[in-house]
Design an enzyme around this catalytic site. Structure first.
Site, short mmCIF file in Angstrom:
data_model
loop_
_atom_site.label_atom_id
_atom_site.label_comp_id
_atom_site.label_asym_id
_atom_site.label_seq_id
_atom_site.Cartn_x
_atom_site.Cartn_y
_atom_site.Cartn_z
N LYS A 74 31.63 50.19 70.52
CA LYS A 74 31.12 51.21 69.59
C LYS A 74 32.22 52.06 68.94
O LYS A 74 32.04 53.24 68.68
CB LYS A 74 30.08 52.15 70.26
CG LYS A 74 29.02 51.48 71.06
CD LYS A 74 28.49 50.21 70.49
CE LYS A 74 27.65 50.36 69.24
NZ LYS A 74 27.30 49.00 68.70
N GLY A 76 33.91 50.80 66.10
CA GLY A 76 34.15 50.33 64.74
C GLY A 76 34.50 48.85 64.68
O GLY A 76 35.06 48.37 63.69
N THR A 77 34.14 48.12 65.73
CA THR A 77 34.43 46.69 65.82
C THR A 77 33.83 45.91 64.64
O THR A 77 34.49 45.06 64.04
CB THR A 77 33.82 46.12 67.12
OG1 THR A 77 33.86 47.11 68.13
CG2 THR A 77 34.51 44.86 67.56
N THR A 78 32.57 46.20 64.34
CA THR A 78 31.86 45.45 63.29
C THR A 78 32.58 45.63 61.95
O THR A 78 32.76 44.67 61.19
CB THR A 78 30.41 45.98 63.17
OG1 THR A 78 29.87 46.16 64.48
CG2 THR A 78 29.54 45.03 62.38
N HIS A 141 36.56 43.10 74.04
CA HIS A 141 36.53 44.49 74.52
C HIS A 141 37.39 44.63 75.78
O HIS A 141 37.43 45.69 76.39
CB HIS A 141 35.10 44.90 74.88
CG HIS A 141 34.20 45.15 73.71
ND1 HIS A 141 34.61 45.75 72.55
CD2 HIS A 141 32.87 44.89 73.53
CE1 HIS A 141 33.58 45.85 71.70
NE2 HIS A 141 32.53 45.33 72.29
N ARG A 164 38.43 54.96 68.38
CA ARG A 164 37.58 55.97 67.74
C ARG A 164 37.54 57.22 68.61
O ARG A 164 37.67 57.12 69.84
CB ARG A 164 36.16 55.40 67.59
CG ARG A 164 35.23 56.26 66.80
CD ARG A 164 33.85 55.63 66.71
NE ARG A 164 33.05 56.36 65.74
CZ ARG A 164 31.76 56.17 65.53
NH1 ARG A 164 31.10 55.24 66.22
NH2 ARG A 164 31.10 56.88 64.65
N SER A 172 27.52 56.97 70.06
CA SER A 172 27.16 55.67 69.51
C SER A 172 26.69 54.72 70.61
O SER A 172 25.70 53.99 70.45
CB SER A 172 28.37 55.08 68.76
OG SER A 172 28.02 53.95 68.05
N ARG A 296 24.44 52.12 62.26
CA ARG A 296 23.65 53.35 62.44
C ARG A 296 24.09 54.33 61.37
O ARG A 296 23.84 54.13 60.20
CB ARG A 296 23.82 53.87 63.87
CG ARG A 296 22.74 54.88 64.30
CD ARG A 296 22.95 55.33 65.73
NE ARG A 296 24.19 56.06 65.92
CZ ARG A 296 24.32 57.39 65.80
NH1 ARG A 296 23.28 58.13 65.54
NH2 ARG A 296 25.50 57.98 65.96
N GLY A 298 27.56 55.82 61.18
CA GLY A 298 28.96 55.64 60.82
C GLY A 298 29.63 56.92 60.36
O GLY A 298 30.44 56.90 59.44
P1 A3P Z 1 27.47 55.15 64.88
O1 A3P Z 1 26.60 54.75 66.03
O2 A3P Z 1 28.23 56.41 65.13
O3 A3P Z 1 26.75 55.18 63.59
P2 A3P Z 1 30.86 48.78 66.88
O4 A3P Z 1 30.94 48.06 65.59
O5 A3P Z 1 32.16 48.83 67.62
O6 A3P Z 1 29.72 48.33 67.69
O7 A3P Z 1 30.61 50.31 66.50
C1 A3P Z 1 29.40 50.70 65.93
C2 A3P Z 1 29.64 51.97 65.15
O8 A3P Z 1 30.30 51.65 63.92
C3 A3P Z 1 28.31 52.62 64.76
O9 A3P Z 1 28.59 54.01 64.71
C4 A3P Z 1 28.06 52.01 63.38
O10 A3P Z 1 27.18 52.75 62.60
C5 A3P Z 1 29.46 52.01 62.82
N1 A3P Z 1 29.65 51.00 61.76
C6 A3P Z 1 29.13 49.76 61.70
N2 A3P Z 1 29.51 49.15 60.56
C7 A3P Z 1 30.28 50.02 59.89
C8 A3P Z 1 30.94 49.97 58.63
N3 A3P Z 1 30.88 48.90 57.86
N4 A3P Z 1 31.66 51.05 58.24
C9 A3P Z 1 31.74 52.14 59.03
N5 A3P Z 1 31.11 52.26 60.22
C10 A3P Z 1 30.39 51.21 60.66
#
Ligand code: A3P
Length: 330
Positions: A74, A76-78, A141, A164, A172, A296, A298
């Site tokens: 959680k 910013g991996t995605t 991870h 983060r 998150s 979610r 972000g």
């Molecule tokens: P929040 O829950 O604070 O909104 P991960 O990708 O490591 O699982 O982290 C998920 C977090 O990254 C979530 O944060 C999600 O909303 C945010 N996120 C996903 N895609 C994103 C994007 N393209 N740009 C910025 N933040 C993003």
């Protein structure tokens, strides 16, 4: 909830006799959701994930061109995965309107799977045919010492870590795991998560060991580990994507910058755009997680809306104690 409905990495039903024996010698506990979790090489794993870690350590053969995207869950991996895919896709021919771009057809986690959760979850010699064309893109991870120890010791492959603010990461995690377990994200769930987070006994915790492993790795060899920060990516996306591109060996040309190619990538990978894609609205990951759960708010500083001043103080104190003198500030 029927355990079979949980993502397989959270469960304990795919472990070998050998792993069972190893687990009996490790510190272990039951987490706030009732799942078994144990500590291996300083990091806490659900049992099936530990099996994936062991399979990876036994079987992974690095290639010099491999790229591994690493993160604490959680963080910013995605986003990092989407940006990396988009950066590397520039060298490939796409239709003029980019309608065949992989990010339009798969979630970033489908394109870049996790080593311990997806690729090596079942075996130490998985079929890697999908990754035949270099560079192979993986994610993890695991903390750096765990991937580095056996598998990557002598490999010049590249690792990108996204870090983060830990308070936002905690919030998150709270929302994400509530979605996975199909429970309400109540205060009492947050308090349990907070306690585990602060004790360092949660999945992939302690967070400070995780962050420090990559921070130190990036200081030791900045050509090997790139340390990125979610907040900087939000504040100065153009500079940060250029930094990432240089590290990955595919810097933007002046012509690309002038023609808007960089901004196009940022837009393609924006949370707003990714979450609006059909594949991310309806699909599920190989590991049975709904793609929509990855998107979610972000926002930077969202934790202010949920943590009490006491909770914030406690986290600040832990950070101060554990990260003291390392040069990393939150
Ligand atoms: P929040 O829950 O604070 O909104 P991960 O990708 O490591 O699982 O982290 C998920 C977090 O990254 C979530 O944060 C999600 O909303 C945010 N996120 C996903 N895609 C994103 C994007 N393209 N740009 C910025 N933040 C993003």
């Amino acid at each position: 909830m029927d355990p079979k409905e949980l993502p397989s990495n959270v469960r304990d039903d795919e472990i070998s006799e050998e792993t069972k024996k190893l687990i009996s010698s490790l510190p272990s506990r039951i987490d706030y959701q009732g799942n078994k979790i144990c500590k291996y090489q300083g990091c806490w794993y659900f049992y099936n994930t530990l099996q994936g870690v062991l399979n990876f350590q036994r079987g992974f053969q690095p290639q010099d061109t491999d790229i591994i995207l690493a993160s604490y869950p959680k963080s910013g991996t995605t986003w990092l995965k989407a940006l990396t895919v988009a950066l590397l896709e520039r060298s490939k021919k796409h239709s003029s309107d980019d309608a065949d771009h992989p990010l339009l057809y798969d979630n970033p986690h489908g394109i870049i799977p996790f080593l311990e959760i997806d690729v090596y979850s079942e075996s130490s010699s998985p079929n890697l045919a999908k990754f035949s064309a270099p560079p192979r893109l993986f994610s993890t991870h695991m903390p750096l010492h765990t991937i580095h120890r056996e598998a990557l010791k002598h490999s010049p492959c590249k690792i990108v870590y996204v870090c983060r603010n830990v308070k936002d990461t905690l919030i998150s995690c709270w929302f994400y795991s509530s979605a996975i377990y199909k429970i309400e994200p109540t205060r009492s769930v947050l308090e349990s998560r907070f306690e585990e987070f602060c004790n360092g006994t949660n999945y992939f915790g302690p967070f400070w060991e995780h962050i420090l492993s990559y921070w130190r790795g990036s200081l030791e060899d900045p050509n090997y580990v790139l340390f990125m920060r979610y907040e900087e990516m939000k504040a100065e996306p153009r500079d940060q994507i250029k930094r990432l591109a240089v590290f990955l060996g595919c810097p933007f040309t002046k012509q690309e910058e002038d023609s808007g190619s960089l901004d196009k990538i940022l837009d393609l990978c924006s949370l707003r755009n990714l979450r609006s894609l059909e594949v991310n609205k309806t699909g599920q990951s190989i590991n049975n997680v709904e793609h929509s759960f990855f998107f979610r708010k972000g926002e930077v500083g969202d934790s202010k809306n949920y943590l009490t001043p006491e909770m914030e103080n406690k986290i600040d104190m832990i950070i101060q104690e554990k990260l003291q003198g390392c040069g990393l500030k939150f």
